[in-house]
Structures are given as structure tokens and as C-alpha cells.
Motif scaffolding. Sequence first.
Motif, PDB file in Angstrom:
ATOM      1  N   ASN A  79     -10.951  -9.467  -2.489  1.00 35.13           N
ATOM      2  CA  ASN A  79      -9.748  -8.858  -1.904  1.00 35.13           C
ATOM      3  C   ASN A  79      -9.605  -7.436  -2.417  1.00 35.13           C
ATOM      4  N   LYS A  80      -9.829  -6.460  -1.547  1.00 34.46           N
ATOM      5  CA  LYS A  80      -9.767  -5.060  -1.976  1.00 34.46           C
ATOM      6  C   LYS A  80      -8.383  -4.656  -2.448  1.00 34.46           C
ATOM      7  N   GLU A  81      -7.360  -5.413  -2.039  1.00 33.88           N
ATOM      8  CA  GLU A  81      -6.005  -5.094  -2.510  1.00 33.88           C
ATOM      9  C   GLU A  81      -5.853  -5.367  -3.996  1.00 33.88           C
ATOM     10  N   PHE A  82      -6.825  -6.077  -4.570  1.00 27.42           N
ATOM     11  CA  PHE A  82      -6.755  -6.399  -5.995  1.00 27.42           C
ATOM     12  C   PHE A  82      -7.690  -5.533  -6.834  1.00 27.42           C
ATOM     13  N   ILE A  83      -8.108  -4.394  -6.291  1.00 29.75           N
ATOM     14  CA  ILE A  83      -8.794  -3.405  -7.121  1.00 29.75           C
ATOM     15  C   ILE A  83      -7.862  -3.077  -8.293  1.00 29.75           C
ATOM     16  N   HIS A  84      -8.368  -3.163  -9.505  1.00 31.49           N
ATOM     17  CA  HIS A  84      -7.494  -3.117 -10.677  1.00 31.49           C
ATOM     18  C   HIS A  84      -6.739  -1.807 -10.818  1.00 31.49           C
ATOM     19  N   SER A  85      -7.350  -0.693 -10.471  1.00 29.84           N
ATOM     20  CA  SER A  85      -6.638   0.576 -10.588  1.00 29.84           C
ATOM     21  C   SER A  85      -5.444   0.623  -9.630  1.00 29.84           C
ATOM     22  N   ARG A  86      -5.581   0.012  -8.455  1.00 30.55           N
ATOM     23  CA  ARG A  86      -4.459  -0.049  -7.516  1.00 30.55           C
ATOM     24  C   ARG A  86      -3.356  -0.950  -8.044  1.00 30.55           C
ATOM     25  N   LEU A  87      -3.742  -2.072  -8.595  1.00 29.83           N
ATOM     26  CA  LEU A  87      -2.746  -2.976  -9.170  1.00 29.83           C
ATOM     27  C   LEU A  87      -1.969  -2.294 -10.290  1.00 29.83           C
ATOM     28  N   PHE A  88      -2.674  -1.469 -11.063  1.00 27.78           N
ATOM     29  CA  PHE A  88      -2.015  -0.783 -12.170  1.00 27.78           C
ATOM     30  C   PHE A  88      -0.954   0.183 -11.646  1.00 27.78           C
ATOM     31  N   LEU A  89      -1.279   0.950 -10.616  1.00 28.53           N
ATOM     32  CA  LEU A  89      -0.297   1.883 -10.053  1.00 28.53           C
ATOM     33  C   LEU A  89       0.931   1.138  -9.529  1.00 28.53           C
ATOM     34  N   LYS A  90       0.728  -0.009  -8.914  1.00 29.95           N
ATOM     35  CA  LYS A  90       1.853  -0.798  -8.429  1.00 29.95           C
ATOM     36  C   LYS A  90       2.702  -1.310  -9.590  1.00 29.95           C
ATOM     37  N   ALA A  91       2.050  -1.706 -10.677  1.00 34.80           N
ATOM     38  CA  ALA A  91       2.784  -2.228 -11.833  1.00 34.80           C
ATOM     39  C   ALA A  91       3.670  -1.158 -12.459  1.00 34.80           C
ATOM     40  N   ILE A  92       3.138   0.036 -12.678  1.00 35.61           N
ATOM     41  CA  ILE A  92       3.945   1.068 -13.333  1.00 35.61           C
ATOM     42  C   ILE A  92       5.021   1.606 -12.399  1.00 35.61           C
ATOM     43  N   ASP A  93       4.781   1.550 -11.091  1.00 33.08           N
ATOM     44  CA  ASP A  93       5.815   1.970 -10.141  1.00 33.08           C
ATOM     45  C   ASP A  93       7.047   1.080 -10.264  1.00 33.08           C
ATOM     46  N   GLU A  94       6.840  -0.185 -10.588  1.00 30.91           N
ATOM     47  CA  GLU A  94       7.955  -1.124 -10.744  1.00 30.91           C
ATOM     48  C   GLU A  94       8.882  -0.732 -11.887  1.00 30.91           C
ATOM     49  N   ILE A  95       8.388   0.022 -12.857  1.00 32.61           N
ATOM     50  CA  ILE A  95       9.224   0.395 -14.003  1.00 32.61           C
ATOM     51  C   ILE A  95       9.523   1.900 -14.028  1.00 32.61           C
ATOM     52  N   GLY A  96       9.271   2.569 -12.919  1.00 33.04           N
ATOM     53  CA  GLY A  96       9.614   3.982 -12.828  1.00 33.04           C
ATOM     54  C   GLY A  96       8.725   4.901 -13.630  1.00 33.04           C
ATOM     55  N   VAL A  97       7.489   4.504 -13.847  1.00 28.40           N
ATOM     56  CA  VAL A  97       6.517   5.316 -14.587  1.00 28.40           C
ATOM     57  C   VAL A  97       5.464   5.823 -13.617  1.00 28.40           C
ATOM     58  N   LYS A  98       5.057   7.060 -13.791  1.00 30.29           N
ATOM     59  CA  LYS A  98       4.076   7.660 -12.903  1.00 30.29           C
ATOM     60  C   LYS A  98       2.892   8.219 -13.696  1.00 30.29           C
ATOM     61  N   VAL A  99       1.805   8.435 -13.004  1.00 35.17           N
ATOM     62  CA  VAL A  99       0.665   9.155 -13.569  1.00 35.17           C
ATOM     63  C   VAL A  99       0.936  10.642 -13.372  1.00 35.17           C
TER      64      VAL A  99
END
Length: 261
Positions: free
Chosen positions: A111-131
Amino acid sequence: MSQQEIRSSQHAVEGRRYLIPETEYGYDHPEVIFWTRHFMSEAEKRNVFTNIKTALLDRRSHGAAQTLATAWYDFTRYVPTFLTRAVAQSGDPERQHHLIQIAYDELGGRNKEFIHSRLFLKAIDEIGVKVVASDSGASIRDVIQVLDATLAHTDSEAGIIGLLLSFEIIAEENIETLFDGLCYSDACNEALSDSAFFRVHRADETEHIRHSVANFLRFCNTQVEREAFKQSFDQGIDYWRRFWDQCARLIHLESNLRTCT
């Protein structure tokens, strides 16, 4: 999160996910148990996490979380490149078959939606943190380049396996250290724990470790092979110490810059 992502996330954390069918070196194999403990003990001797833990105690904040998130994102984007280069340096198709499994996992498996770098961006977005770009211009990339050079100069099959095992052996503590650094307030805990990124990693890292120890047992059987393995393993653990030390420096540096301005 879409229903497809929710179903995939639930499937990912139902239990230990074997990367490929394992008929010999399962979790209960005495040598897997022995060598996993041994290599974890060897890694502990190098005090990988001392400085980052001190930095997080001293400077925990939204800004520190953002600095750490930026460093980890640079790293997680690099991981598939590192793993596939390591596989390409092996000339043996059987080794390649075993070594490529974790790279496949990092890139989402089926499942390409589970590329780890993408999952990480979604996780930090949930807590208001950005790169974000560093105000100081410093980054984790110089440390990553050292790892790149280490791989390029690893000239044996056993050395490649040693470097790859070092990449995984402290993965569970790596993930918990990352989690701790991103939790700049108590409100972050639940959001990050529920994120696909942390759910997947907390489920999968144990399997990555077992798989990597199994590769050691399969392919490093002579004294010469184990010496080459150990040299690369130590270099890989030294990378982790440099990585977390640099994260600690970046947190202090960025925090000082914010204070001055």
C-alpha cells in the motif's frame, strides 16, 4: 484518514507481521534470542541516547519538536535509498531477497499510502508540527552523508549485513525517543499514539530486528565473516550516536536562536 487507510492500519497492527515466511529463525529460536540480546547489549555500551535525552529534558517545546521532526523527516526520506543501495552492493540473489524486505516495508509494502515518510508527515500534522528549514542553516544531512560514505566503503557481504542489523537493533528505542521528543505537551500523546506512523512502527520494529538477526545467522558463519560483520555493526551504531547527538545540538542551537530573537 480514509476507510482504506484505517483498515490497512488495523491490519498492520494486528500482530507481528512476518516480512517473508520464516521456517527456521523464528522468535523462539534459541540463537535468535541469544544474538538479539547480545547485539542489543553491544549497542547499549555506546550510549547512543545520552545527549538527546538530556536535551529533551532541558528544552522540550513546540520548537524543539519541530527541529526534531525536520531531522527525522530528512532521515526517513533517506532510509529507502540507503537500504536499496545496500541490497545493490550484495552480489548474491538469495541475500538480496532477504535484505530487500525491510526496504519494501519502508515503502509501504502493498500500500503506497503507507510509505513511512508520508505517514510521518501525517502524524506530525496531527500535533501542529511542520518540517521547516533551520534558521541556523545546520541540519542532520551531514550525519546522513557519513552513513552514505560508510556504506560505500563497506566491501564485504557480511559487512553489509552488519550495517543493516545496526540500523534495526535499537529501532524500538529510536521510535520511543522520537515519540518523546515530538510530545511537546500532554495533548500530543494520544494523537501520536493513534497515528498510523507510530502504530505501524511499534508493531513492526520487533519483526525488523528478528529478520535482521536471522540474516546474520544465515549468512555470517565463519570467523572472517563475523569479524567483518562486527566492524560494520559498530560503525552503524556509531552513526546512531552521531545522529542523536546532532539532533540534541540542533535543538539547543535553534532554541538559543529563538531566545535571542
